[in-house]
Write a protein that holds these residues in place. Structure first.
Motif, short mmCIF file in Angstrom:
data_model
loop_
_atom_site.label_atom_id
_atom_site.label_comp_id
_atom_site.label_asym_id
_atom_site.label_seq_id
_atom_site.Cartn_x
_atom_site.Cartn_y
_atom_site.Cartn_z
N LYS A 150 4.44 3.79 8.07
CA LYS A 150 4.15 3.59 9.92
C LYS A 150 5.23 4.39 10.97
O LYS A 150 6.04 3.73 10.67
CB LYS A 150 3.89 2.57 10.76
N ARG A 188 3.88 8.30 -1.70
CA ARG A 188 3.34 8.12 -3.24
C ARG A 188 4.14 8.99 -3.95
O ARG A 188 4.19 10.27 -4.60
CB ARG A 188 1.66 8.72 -3.67
N HIS A 226 11.09 5.30 -2.61
CA HIS A 226 10.05 6.29 -2.27
C HIS A 226 10.86 8.17 -2.39
O HIS A 226 9.94 8.82 -2.50
CB HIS A 226 8.89 6.33 -1.19
N GLN A 253 0.86 8.40 3.42
CA GLN A 253 1.06 7.72 2.39
C GLN A 253 2.24 8.27 1.55
O GLN A 253 2.12 9.17 1.14
CB GLN A 253 -0.30 7.70 2.06
N SER A 303 0.95 -1.33 -0.12
CA SER A 303 -0.33 -0.49 0.32
C SER A 303 0.99 1.01 -0.07
O SER A 303 0.65 2.40 -0.23
CB SER A 303 -1.27 -0.14 1.17
N GLY A 304 2.22 0.64 -0.04
CA GLY A 304 2.60 2.39 0.62
C GLY A 304 2.60 3.40 1.78
O GLY A 304 3.35 4.26 1.31
N GLU A 305 2.06 2.41 2.76
CA GLU A 305 2.15 3.71 3.88
C GLU A 305 3.09 3.31 4.45
O GLU A 305 3.66 2.20 4.70
CB GLU A 305 0.01 2.85 4.89
N SER A 322 0.14 6.72 10.62
CA SER A 322 0.48 6.69 9.11
C SER A 322 0.29 7.46 8.19
O SER A 322 -0.06 8.77 8.41
CB SER A 322 -0.86 6.06 8.85
#
Ligand SMILES: Nc1ncnc2c1ncn2[C@@H]1O[C@H](COP(=O)(O)OP(=O)(O)OP(=O)(O)O)[C@@H](O)[C@H]1O
Ligand SMILES: O=C(O)[C@H](O)CO
Length: 523
Positions: free
Chosen positions: A69, A78, A104, A76, A65-67, A74
């Motif tokens: 923590k 992108r 990322h 995101q 998900s590319g999350e 959390s």
């Protein structure tokens, strides 16, 4: 303190119990040389706060998900992740971040001490180095922990990156001790040279890090929340390795992502206290006069998450475990040792005497006057977390070797032009103190080391001493008092016993202040 004194007296009268010392671990401990154990313990202390493992504990990334923590928050990812960093431990922190988040990461800039890449390469510490085609640009600067032109270039590149971010972006800020000198961006018309001079004078006159950084913040574009302000409206996550007692995020590296709460009056008080107010450059007066009407206000830091990754307390907790595994009864005395190095040395000297006497003669102990004096010395140091009572209880109940652990950062008021650092100076002073209270049936060793591996502007991390120091030095023709008068502890230890009592680790890649170990080993 009255309570501690009562306990001391009670302990002195306590009946002696069975001799429990003698198990297999304890025998192992006694068979290893004390100095070697001290060295090993120091390595374990540093090992507990190496950047990689700490970063991995704080961050987790869901690859699908590319999350990201960070503790319980959390974010995101992108193609919106940027990174900046500054501090003695930041190269390793950035390497760990790159390993974890590399794909990322859009761009990064870090400011790290001069020569650190070569030193890490030389030491074979590959985990502390960035990848060959890294997206993180590295600036090396701040030789001898003083802001310089290279650090200024780095600070300007960091500011530029931060200012270019949008509300969709996430800025990861890696912060560790030494960050203040590595992120100098004086507010015009203050020049780098003026800021350098003021910092040097304040430090040499014994200003605390809180005082020093209050002034730094007032004169800087990026400190005291300035970096967070530059990055707004991007979200900011600061990952901080603490090198300040109590882990205050607003003080560590001068809190670039924490709004400053200090007023101009606070700055003027500090400058007066160290006799610098009268001779202030005009530019500094101009900036201070403007500051009250243009603070980096608290409203600028709502988009920031500040996270402490590691600290002196974490490192000492590991040292305590390791000392216990070696068969010692180990107690963490304090992680907030501050104050003048002379007072700190007197405290450790008398502590060794009082604790050693209890270990040698559990039913008798030191004199009431010594107990009282120890409590007075402890009170003068004003250590908020001092566990003196617990430590002395542990000594009486130990019936075997004891290791008292502490951490913090004493202050040296430089009077001479010798070579040294606060750890070597502390060790030397403690050595003198120990010589005044020789204990015939207890082996004593005191070690003081900087967890960054560099004590002041020297190549050593610190040094260790035993009660025989003064007499052995005299036999070698070395007068300890003369070396101390010139703050020349490194020169002393380089000559004494051919340098055998210097602690050499090389740059460790981390930085959580200093560690002090007092070993008391019944013979
Ligand atoms: N000759 C000396 N003898 C004793 N102490 C010294 C000497 N020269 C410098 N120092 C002390 O060394 C300290 C600076 O050392 P260093 O460069 O290791 O910084 P630091 O305080 O450890 O920085 P950081 O907190 O960023 O790690 C100052 O406290 C200074 O008073
Ligand atoms: O950089 C600094 O300001 C000191 O190391 C304290 O964090």
């Amino acid at each position: 303190m009255a309570v501690a004194l009562q306990v001391l007296r009670h302990l002195a009268r306590a009946p002696s119990g069975p001799l429990l010392w003698g198990g297999p671990l304890a025998r192992l401990a006694s068979s290893m040389a004390l100095a070697e154990q001290a060295r090993q313990l120091f390595e374990s202390t540093v090992g507990a706060v190496l950047p990689g493992p700490m970063l991995q504990r704080a961050l987790s990334l869901d690859p699908d998900s590319g999350e990201l923590k960070v503790r319980d928050r959390s974010f995101q990812l992108r193609q919106n992740l940027y990174l900046v960093g500054f501090g003695k431990a930041v190269l390793g922190m950035a390497a760990a971040a790159e390993e974890l988040l590399g794909q990322h990461l859009v761009q990064g800039v870090i400011s790290v001490p001069k020569g650190i890449r070569a030193a890490m390469e030389h030491a074979g510490k590959q985990e502390m180095l960035l990848k060959p085609h890294s997206r993180i640009q590295v600036f090396e600067g701040a030789e001898d922990n003083l802001p310089d032109r290279d650090a200024l270039r780095a600070a300007l590149a960091i500011r530029q990156l931060a200012e270019g971010l949008t509300a969709d972006d996430l800025l990861l800020v890696l912060i560790s001790g030494g960050g203040s000198a590595l992120l100098p961006a004086p507010i015009p018309p203050v020049t780098l040279e003026e800021k350098q001079m003021l910092t040097k004078l304040l430090a040499a006159r014994g200003a605390t890090i809180q005082e020093l950084n209050t002034i730094r913040k007032a004169l800087s574009q990026l400190k005291g929340g300035g970096l967070a302000q530059a990055a707004y409206p991007a979200q900011v996550v600061s990952l901080i390795l603490s090198d300040v007692v109590g882990d205050p995020v607003e003080v560590i590296a001068s809190g670039p992502t924490v709004a400053s709460i200090h007023s101009v009056q606070d700055c003027l008080h500090i400058l007066s206290r160290y006799g610098l107010r009268a001779a202030l450059p005009r530019s500094v007066k101009t900036v201070l006069a403007r500051a009250d009407s243009d603070p980096h206000g608290p409203h600028t830091c709502g988009h920031v998450l500040n996270v402490i990754l590691g600290s002196n307390a974490l490192a000492l907790a590991e040292a305590q475990k390791q000392a216990e595994a070696l068969g010692y009864r180990a107690v963490v005395l304090s992680t907030a040792i501050q104050g003048d190095v002379k007072s700190v040395a007197q405290f450790y000297g008398l502590l060794a005497r009082v604790a050693g006497a209890r270990l040698a003669l559990p039913g008798a102990g030191a004199s009431v006057e010594e107990d009282e004096r120890l409590c007075e010395l402890a009170a003068d140091l004003q250590l908020p977390d001092l566990q003196l009572k617990e430590a002395l209880e542990a000594v009486v109940g130990a019936w075997g070797p004891v290791c008292l652990l502490a951490g913090g950062e004493p202050t040296v008021q430089l009077q001479g032009s010798g070579r040294g650092g606060r750890n070597q100076e502390l060790a030397l002073r403690v050595g003198v103190e120990l010589g005044q209270w020789p204990l015939r049936t207890v082996d004593v060793l005191f070690l003081s080391g900087g967890t960054d591996g560099q004590d002041g502007p020297t190549e050593a991390a610190g040094a260790w001493v035993r009660p025989e120091l003064t007499s052995q030095a005299a036999a070698e023709g070395l007068d300890v008092a003369t070396f101390l008068a010139h703050n020349d502890s490194h020169t002393f230890f380089s000559h004494f016993q051919g340098g055998a009592q210097l602690l050499h680790t090389g740059l460790t890649g981390t930085n959580v202040m200093d560690a002090h170990f007092l070993f008391l080993h019944p013979q």
